[in-house]
Enzyme design. Structure first.
Site, PDB file in Angstrom:
ATOM      1  N   THR A  27      15.505 -49.372 -18.814  1.00 27.03           N
ATOM      2  CA  THR A  27      16.947 -49.335 -19.062  1.00 27.03           C
ATOM      3  C   THR A  27      17.450 -47.989 -18.537  1.00 27.03           C
ATOM      4  O   THR A  27      16.658 -47.107 -18.211  1.00 27.03           O
ATOM      5  CB  THR A  27      17.275 -49.444 -20.570  1.00 27.03           C
ATOM      6  OG1 THR A  27      16.819 -48.256 -21.236  1.00 27.03           O
ATOM      7  CG2 THR A  27      16.628 -50.657 -21.200  1.00 27.03           C
ATOM      8  N   ALA A  56      13.534 -45.784 -22.120  1.00 29.86           N
ATOM      9  CA  ALA A  56      14.830 -45.460 -22.733  1.00 29.86           C
ATOM     10  C   ALA A  56      15.199 -44.048 -22.272  1.00 29.86           C
ATOM     11  O   ALA A  56      14.399 -43.119 -22.412  1.00 29.86           O
ATOM     12  CB  ALA A  56      14.722 -45.520 -24.247  1.00 29.86           C
ATOM     13  N   VAL A  82       9.955 -42.305 -22.472  1.00 26.27           N
ATOM     14  CA  VAL A  82      11.187 -41.510 -22.423  1.00 26.27           C
ATOM     15  C   VAL A  82      11.561 -41.219 -20.968  1.00 26.27           C
ATOM     16  O   VAL A  82      10.795 -40.609 -20.220  1.00 26.27           O
ATOM     17  CB  VAL A  82      11.009 -40.187 -23.209  1.00 26.27           C
ATOM     18  CG1 VAL A  82      12.261 -39.323 -23.084  1.00 26.27           C
ATOM     19  CG2 VAL A  82      10.687 -40.475 -24.666  1.00 26.27           C
ATOM     20  N   LYS A  83      12.753 -41.668 -20.613  1.00 24.33           N
ATOM     21  CA  LYS A  83      13.211 -41.517 -19.232  1.00 24.33           C
ATOM     22  C   LYS A  83      14.015 -40.217 -19.109  1.00 24.33           C
ATOM     23  O   LYS A  83      14.936 -39.964 -19.907  1.00 24.33           O
ATOM     24  CB  LYS A  83      14.091 -42.719 -18.875  1.00 24.33           C
ATOM     25  CG  LYS A  83      13.893 -43.249 -17.474  1.00 24.33           C
ATOM     26  CD  LYS A  83      14.615 -44.576 -17.323  1.00 24.33           C
ATOM     27  CE  LYS A  83      14.747 -44.964 -15.872  1.00 24.33           C
ATOM     28  NZ  LYS A  83      15.581 -46.155 -15.684  1.00 24.33           N
ATOM     29  N   LEU A  84      13.660 -39.439 -18.101  1.00 26.59           N
ATOM     30  CA  LEU A  84      14.300 -38.130 -17.895  1.00 26.59           C
ATOM     31  C   LEU A  84      14.749 -38.012 -16.446  1.00 26.59           C
ATOM     32  O   LEU A  84      14.012 -38.425 -15.542  1.00 26.59           O
ATOM     33  CB  LEU A  84      13.264 -37.012 -18.142  1.00 26.59           C
ATOM     34  CG  LEU A  84      12.586 -36.966 -19.515  1.00 26.59           C
ATOM     35  CD1 LEU A  84      11.272 -36.202 -19.422  1.00 26.59           C
ATOM     36  CD2 LEU A  84      13.523 -36.302 -20.523  1.00 26.59           C
TER      37      LEU A  84
END
Ligand code: G3P
Length: 216
Positions: A27, A56, A82-84
């Site tokens: 996402t 996310a 965890v998307k960064l």
């Protein structure tokens, strides 16, 4: 190659899950915004449908805040990645979160040197955007080829997630280039099934079967 759906829409995710070939979901803040629910609620619902990596994304742009946000997202479910964003602060946050065992997906990657930095920072996934490079007149898939070659040269463990995938040709080329994952909209996944000879062949098989039943 793993197949991920690039959507936050639960109906699409349920349909893909029913086919049994979806390994995970990505996402981003735009996709979450489309569904009109808070990210925590939406990604929790996604985790309840698919047992695989669910990315996310943080919206903070300063490392300390990204780390805090990332830790909160990671607590939602064990499958959260965890998307960064691939900016200086994002790489710093990636290193910190990875060192604590939190899996990260470094996104908005548009070049091989950026991908090298993501691997150095211990990213679990890196997301090079193929379609958006095509949009500006580059050959996006060349980036996937470069990254898979570089990671293989040094045995980096970061997985290459081909993102911004829009066509079946993108999917095939990502697989040929050795991408670990391709994430795509539901529409693209649906298109992978299609071949006119399959439809024609099935129609003929069913006709012949019906004829043989009529004779017996
Ligand atoms: O989620 C990141 C990426 O896959 C977005 O794709 O089509 O908006 O460029 P697109």
């Amino acid at each position: 190659m793993k197949i991920f759906l690039d959507t936050a829409n639960l109906d699409e995710i349920r349909k893909g899950a029913d086919w049994g070939i979806v390994d995970g979901v990505t996402t981003n803040p735009s996709l979450i915004a489309k569904e009109g629910k808070p990210i925590e609620e939406q990604v929790k619902a996604i985790c309840d449908i698919i047992d695989g990596d669910i990315s996310a994304e943080v919206v903070a742009i300063e490392a300390a805040a990204m780390i805090e946000e990332g830790k909160k997202l990671a607590k939602i479910h064990k499958n959260i990645v965890v998307k960064l964003p691939l900016i200086r602060e994002g790489i710093k946050a990636c290193k910190a979160l990875s060192s604590e065992g939190i899996r990260t997906n470094v996104t908005l990657c548009f070049s091989a040197p950026q991908a090298l930095l993501a691997a150095k920072a211990g990213a679990y996934l890196v997301s090079p955007f193929v379609g958006r490079l095509d949009d500006i007149g580059h050959v996006g898939m060349e980036l996937i080829e470069q990254i898979t070659a570089i990671y293989s040269n040094y045995d980096y463990k970061t997985q290459v997630l081909a993102a911004s995938i829009r066509t079946p040709i993108h999917v095939v080329d990502a697989a040929l280039a050795g991408a670990d994952v391709a994430t795509m909209p539901f529409k693209t996944l649906d298109m992978l099934f299609n071949h006119p000879l399959t439809d024609k062949g099935l129609e003929q098989f069913l006709k012949d079967h019906a004829k043989s039943l009529a004779k017996s």
